[in-house]
Design a protein around this motif. Structure first.
Motif, PDB file in Angstrom:
ATOM      1  N   PHE A 150       4.626   2.080  -9.289  1.00  9.16           N
ATOM      2  CA  PHE A 150       3.335   2.756  -9.272  1.00  9.16           C
ATOM      3  C   PHE A 150       2.715   2.604  -7.889  1.00  9.16           C
ATOM      4  N   GLY A 151       1.790   3.474  -7.592  1.00  9.98           N
ATOM      5  CA  GLY A 151       1.127   3.423  -6.300  1.00  9.98           C
ATOM      6  C   GLY A 151      -0.222   2.739  -6.391  1.00  9.98           C
ATOM      7  N   PRO A 152      -0.529   1.867  -5.447  1.00  8.82           N
ATOM      8  CA  PRO A 152      -1.882   1.294  -5.415  1.00  8.82           C
ATOM      9  C   PRO A 152      -2.871   2.385  -5.029  1.00  8.82           C
ATOM     10  N   PRO A 153      -4.135   2.253  -5.405  1.00  9.00           N
ATOM     11  CA  PRO A 153      -5.124   3.266  -5.011  1.00  9.00           C
ATOM     12  C   PRO A 153      -5.155   3.437  -3.495  1.00  9.00           C
ATOM     13  N   ASP A 209       0.313  -3.695  10.902  1.00 10.06           N
ATOM     14  CA  ASP A 209       0.232  -2.255  11.098  1.00 10.06           C
ATOM     15  C   ASP A 209       1.639  -1.698  11.269  1.00 10.06           C
ATOM     16  N   GLY A 210       1.815  -0.458  10.869  1.00 12.72           N
ATOM     17  CA  GLY A 210       3.109   0.186  11.009  1.00 12.72           C
ATOM     18  C   GLY A 210       3.981   0.094   9.774  1.00 12.72           C
ATOM     19  N   PHE A 211       3.557  -0.675   8.781  1.00 10.60           N
ATOM     20  CA  PHE A 211       4.282  -0.767   7.515  1.00 10.60           C
ATOM     21  C   PHE A 211       3.486  -0.016   6.450  1.00 10.60           C
ATOM     22  N   ASP A 212       4.059   1.081   5.969  1.00  9.58           N
ATOM     23  CA  ASP A 212       3.368   1.963   5.026  1.00  9.58           C
ATOM     24  C   ASP A 212       3.845   1.699   3.608  1.00  9.58           C
ATOM     25  N   PRO A 213       2.924   1.460   2.659  1.00  9.23           N
ATOM     26  CA  PRO A 213       3.348   1.205   1.284  1.00  9.23           C
ATOM     27  C   PRO A 213       3.854   2.471   0.612  1.00  9.23           C
ATOM     28  N   ILE A 214       4.981   2.347  -0.080  1.00 13.92           N
ATOM     29  CA  ILE A 214       5.438   3.467  -0.898  1.00 13.92           C
ATOM     30  C   ILE A 214       5.198   3.199  -2.376  1.00 13.92           C
TER      31      ILE A 214
END
Length: 204
Positions: free
Chosen positions: A143-146, A161-166
């Motif tokens: 699931f995705g966090p808000p 920074d530079g790490f994007d949550p999927i």
């Protein structure tokens, strides 16, 4: 478990037995199998944050703040999961990798990419984790966090920074839960989605 059975039984589980932790050896198998996913240029531009024990409350204190009413029941069940795996994609790793001599691009321009493989590859790693969970007899949900809380979550857990949550994978032993009403849409068949030799030609 046979692979075809793992694929057939995989579904999103949104309620867990809070009194049964995920054994450490199973947690490590889940993570290690995820790292077997393919990645462009063998970049492996992903990172995973495990959240267990008291740290789960740190996550939910932010993520479940003022939830949408229609998701309250699901959030209640997800909060019972003893293990969360927060998955991140690292785009810069790919942009750097493909300027290496064996790849040959001379710049990091994203226009070279037909698709954002940093997200695709991390998603494939997450899927291998989901399949491993089924093989181990547990349940999981991706699931995705808000979106508006991602910044606070990254700050809370020290994510650079530079790490994007999927997404976040909740993992635990299954408890009774309600199946998603979206399943009423039905699973699309190969006759609907597979084009054979030319777009619009669906016959095998």
């Amino acid at each position: 478990m046979e692979f075809s059975e793992v694929v057939r039984r995989r579904r999103m589980v949104r309620n867990y037995d809070p009194d049964r932790p995920v054994p450490a050896e199973i947690r490590e198998r889940i993570l290690e199998n995820g790292l077997r996913a393919p990645s462009g240029g063998f970049t492996q531009g992903w990172a995973f944050l495990t959240i267990e024990g008291d740290d789960r409350e740190r996550y939910w204190r932010i993520a479940a703040e003022d939830p949408d009413e229609k998701y309250v029941e699901w959030i209640t069940g997800l909060r019972r999961a003893p293990l969360l795996i927060f998955a991140f994609a690292h785009k810069d790793a790919y942009l750097d990798r493909y300027t290496a001599p064996d790849k040959g691009w001379t710049d990091r321009d994203e226009k070279h990419w037909t698709a954002p493989y940093w997200y695709i590859d991390t998603g494939m790693a997450a899927l291998l984790m989901l399949q491993t969970v089924v093989d181990e007899g547990l349940g999981a949900c991706l699931f995705g966090p808000p979106a508006e809380k991602v910044g606070r979550l990254k700050e809370e857990f020290g994510v650079p920074d530079g790490f994007d949550p999927i997404g976040v994978i909740s993992i635990g032993y299954r408890a009774p839960d309600k199946r998603s009403p979206s399943l009423k849409r039905g699973r699309r068949s190969t006759a609907e989605v597979v084009h054979r030799g030319h777009w619009g030609r669906h016959q095998a």
